[in-house]
Design a protein around this motif. Structure first.
Motif, mmCIF file in Angstrom:
data_model
loop_
_atom_site.group_PDB
_atom_site.id
_atom_site.type_symbol
_atom_site.label_atom_id
_atom_site.label_comp_id
_atom_site.label_asym_id
_atom_site.label_seq_id
_atom_site.Cartn_x
_atom_site.Cartn_y
_atom_site.Cartn_z
ATOM 1 N N ILE A 183 2.882 10.805 -12.729
ATOM 2 C CA ILE A 183 2.822 11.018 -14.173
ATOM 3 C C ILE A 183 3.043 9.711 -14.929
ATOM 4 O O ILE A 183 2.272 9.348 -15.823
ATOM 5 C CB ILE A 183 3.859 12.070 -14.601
ATOM 6 C CG1 ILE A 183 3.476 13.447 -14.048
ATOM 7 C CG2 ILE A 183 3.985 12.134 -16.116
ATOM 8 C CD1 ILE A 183 4.518 14.510 -14.287
ATOM 9 N N LEU A 184 4.101 8.964 -14.569
ATOM 10 C CA LEU A 184 4.417 7.739 -15.302
ATOM 11 C C LEU A 184 3.350 6.664 -15.105
ATOM 12 O O LEU A 184 3.076 5.885 -16.019
ATOM 13 C CB LEU A 184 5.785 7.208 -14.872
ATOM 14 C CG LEU A 184 7.005 8.042 -15.293
ATOM 15 C CD1 LEU A 184 8.285 7.359 -14.868
ATOM 16 C CD2 LEU A 184 7.015 8.265 -16.795
ATOM 17 N N LEU A 185 2.742 6.628 -13.911
ATOM 18 C CA LEU A 185 1.702 5.631 -13.654
ATOM 19 C C LEU A 185 0.323 6.122 -14.076
ATOM 20 O O LEU A 185 -0.664 5.400 -13.919
ATOM 21 C CB LEU A 185 1.697 5.263 -12.167
ATOM 22 C CG LEU A 185 2.963 4.546 -11.680
ATOM 23 C CD1 LEU A 185 2.904 4.326 -10.178
ATOM 24 C CD2 LEU A 185 3.162 3.218 -12.405
ATOM 25 N N ALA A 186 0.262 7.375 -14.608
ATOM 26 C CA ALA A 186 -0.994 7.957 -15.102
ATOM 27 C C ALA A 186 -2.097 7.861 -14.060
ATOM 28 O O ALA A 186 -3.232 7.465 -14.336
ATOM 29 C CB ALA A 186 -1.426 7.274 -16.412
ATOM 30 N N ARG A 206 0.845 -1.200 0.000
ATOM 31 C CA ARG A 206 0.000 0.000 0.000
ATOM 32 C C ARG A 206 0.877 1.246 0.000
ATOM 33 O O ARG A 206 1.798 1.379 0.790
ATOM 34 C CB ARG A 206 -0.918 0.013 1.220
ATOM 35 C CG ARG A 206 -1.798 1.254 1.308
ATOM 36 C CD ARG A 206 -2.802 1.149 2.452
ATOM 37 N NE ARG A 206 -3.507 2.409 2.618
ATOM 38 C CZ ARG A 206 -3.136 3.364 3.464
ATOM 39 N NH1 ARG A 206 -2.060 3.200 4.206
ATOM 40 N NH2 ARG A 206 -3.837 4.472 3.575
ATOM 41 N N ILE A 207 0.584 2.166 -0.905
ATOM 42 C CA ILE A 207 1.429 3.343 -1.116
ATOM 43 C C ILE A 207 1.093 4.424 -0.097
ATOM 44 O O ILE A 207 -0.072 4.824 0.045
ATOM 45 C CB ILE A 207 1.257 3.882 -2.549
ATOM 46 C CG1 ILE A 207 1.695 2.808 -3.559
ATOM 47 C CG2 ILE A 207 2.072 5.146 -2.756
ATOM 48 C CD1 ILE A 207 1.359 3.155 -4.994
ATOM 49 N N TYR A 208 2.134 4.917 0.606
ATOM 50 C CA TYR A 208 1.971 5.995 1.573
ATOM 51 C C TYR A 208 2.346 7.350 0.978
ATOM 52 O O TYR A 208 1.698 8.359 1.257
ATOM 53 C CB TYR A 208 2.854 5.743 2.798
ATOM 54 C CG TYR A 208 2.516 4.514 3.583
ATOM 55 C CD1 TYR A 208 3.516 3.665 4.056
ATOM 56 C CD2 TYR A 208 1.208 4.185 3.863
ATOM 57 C CE1 TYR A 208 3.223 2.531 4.798
ATOM 58 C CE2 TYR A 208 0.890 3.054 4.595
ATOM 59 C CZ TYR A 208 1.897 2.227 5.063
ATOM 60 O OH TYR A 208 1.593 1.101 5.789
ATOM 61 N N SER A 223 -3.994 11.489 -5.313
ATOM 62 C CA SER A 223 -4.991 11.005 -4.355
ATOM 63 C C SER A 223 -5.382 9.558 -4.643
ATOM 64 O O SER A 223 -5.623 8.773 -3.713
ATOM 65 C CB SER A 223 -6.224 11.907 -4.383
ATOM 66 O OG SER A 223 -6.786 11.946 -5.684
ATOM 67 N N GLU A 224 -5.451 9.195 -5.939
ATOM 68 C CA GLU A 224 -5.792 7.816 -6.305
ATOM 69 C C GLU A 224 -4.637 6.878 -6.037
ATOM 70 O O GLU A 224 -4.840 5.729 -5.642
ATOM 71 C CB GLU A 224 -6.185 7.756 -7.777
ATOM 72 C CG GLU A 224 -7.464 8.498 -8.122
ATOM 73 C CD GLU A 224 -8.671 7.915 -7.435
ATOM 74 O OE1 GLU A 224 -9.562 8.683 -7.034
ATOM 75 O OE2 GLU A 224 -8.714 6.680 -7.281
#
Length: 311
Positions: free
Chosen positions: A37-40, A27-29, A44-45
């Motif tokens: 940008i790279l993960l588009a 889980r990303i903190y 917040s998402e």
């Protein structure tokens, strides 16, 4: 993980993509801007996601967890990631488990291996479009090539630089799936400048005010250019047409509060606005700018305070 919020300004300065996540489930903190940008995926998402959500091969998540458990680190591994929109791209990925103030963290960094290839294609693409770009510049400028004096007067860039940025932003939008819009603002009650060399005239005063207002209303990523004697073009990366319309509405509202003295009388500034946006199938900014020219012509025919959109 409230304490990790203090690291956001720090990781935003890292040149590569960087994620701080939970070692257990990924889980990303925290995530820096380049990772978003790279993960588009909006920031917040991204914070609602796991690192492993972006692995196209879900068995790779198990392999990474097992390798980190054994070696505590993965360095510069070539692999694929999937963006939030499902596009696959090649990366060099590193990951390591650390303890930060007795809190276990998974630090993941990655760089896009396709960037060099895409930049080369972009250069070839831009060379092929030089002739058409020059034609569009000529169409957009009613009074020909802008002079250095005009740039000094308004404080904005010329159309050549805007065209160059438009090609780069178009390629970026196509690559990452973002939006690109353009806005043209034309003053409709310009006073005659007599003499034309008089920088203190009502004409020069109003043009400077309009240019300053466009700059103040734009973001750092936007680009404001002088289109002609009394018109400006604003390039709006990462902006859908709704956002461009809202900016146009604010500009007209602000302009109506500006006044200038001409021949002893006080006049209120007024403008009309044309708006266009890049379509999904378009690979060049030229069609968008052609529609922008048409939108501005329709708004000019309508008169002061008209906003015309041609998506």
């Amino acid at each position: 993980m409230v304490t990790l919020q203090a690291f956001q300004p720090l990781i935003d300065t890292v040149q590569g993509s960087l994620l701080l996540a939970s070692p257990e489930d990924g889980r990303i903190y925290c995530a820096n801007q380049l990772a978003c940008i790279l993960l588009a995926s909006p920031h917040s998402e991204l914070l609602k996601s796991s690192v492993y959500d972006f692995l196209p091969d879900k068995t790779e998540a198990y392999n990474i967890c097992r390798e980190l458990a054994g070696n505590n680190m993965i360095y510069n591994r070539g692999m694929q990631l999937s963006t939030g929109t499902g596009r696959l791209f090649d990366v060099q990925l590193s990951a390591r488990r650390i303890l930060l103030d007795q809190v276990p963290l998974l630090v993941v960094s990655f760089s896009d291996r396709t960037e060099a290839k895409v930049l080369g294609q972009l250069l070839d693409f831009e060379r092929q479009l030089v002739e058409r770009s020059l034609s569009i510049v000529k169409t957009l400028k009613e009074e020909g090539r802008q002079s250095e004096d005009e740039d000094k007067l308004t404080g904005v860039v010329g159309m050549h630089r805007l065209m160059s940025s438009a090609h780069a932003e178009t390629s970026r939008a196509k690559r990452y799936g973002g939006s690109l819009s353009s806005l043209a603002l034309e003053l409709v009650n310009i006073p005659e400048m007599v003499p034309r060399e008089d920088d203190g005239s009502a004409y020069s005063h109003l043009i400077r005010l309009a240019g300053s207002l466009c700059l103040q209303s734009s973001r750092d990523s936007d680009l404001v250019a002088r289109r002609s004697a009394n018109a400006f073009v604003i390039l709006l990366p990462q902006t859908p047409i709704g956002g461009a319309h809202e900016m146009g509405r604010r500009l007209i509202k602000s302009l109506r509060q500006l006044t200038f003295l001409y021949q002893g009388a006080e006049n209120q500034a007024a403008a009309c606005i044309g708006i266009s946006t890049l379509r999904p199938e378009e690979t060049s900014p030229a069609p968008m700018l052609e529609r922008l020219e048409d939108a501005l012509a329709k708004a000019r025919a309508g008169g002061a305070n008209y906003i015309i959109e041609l998506p």
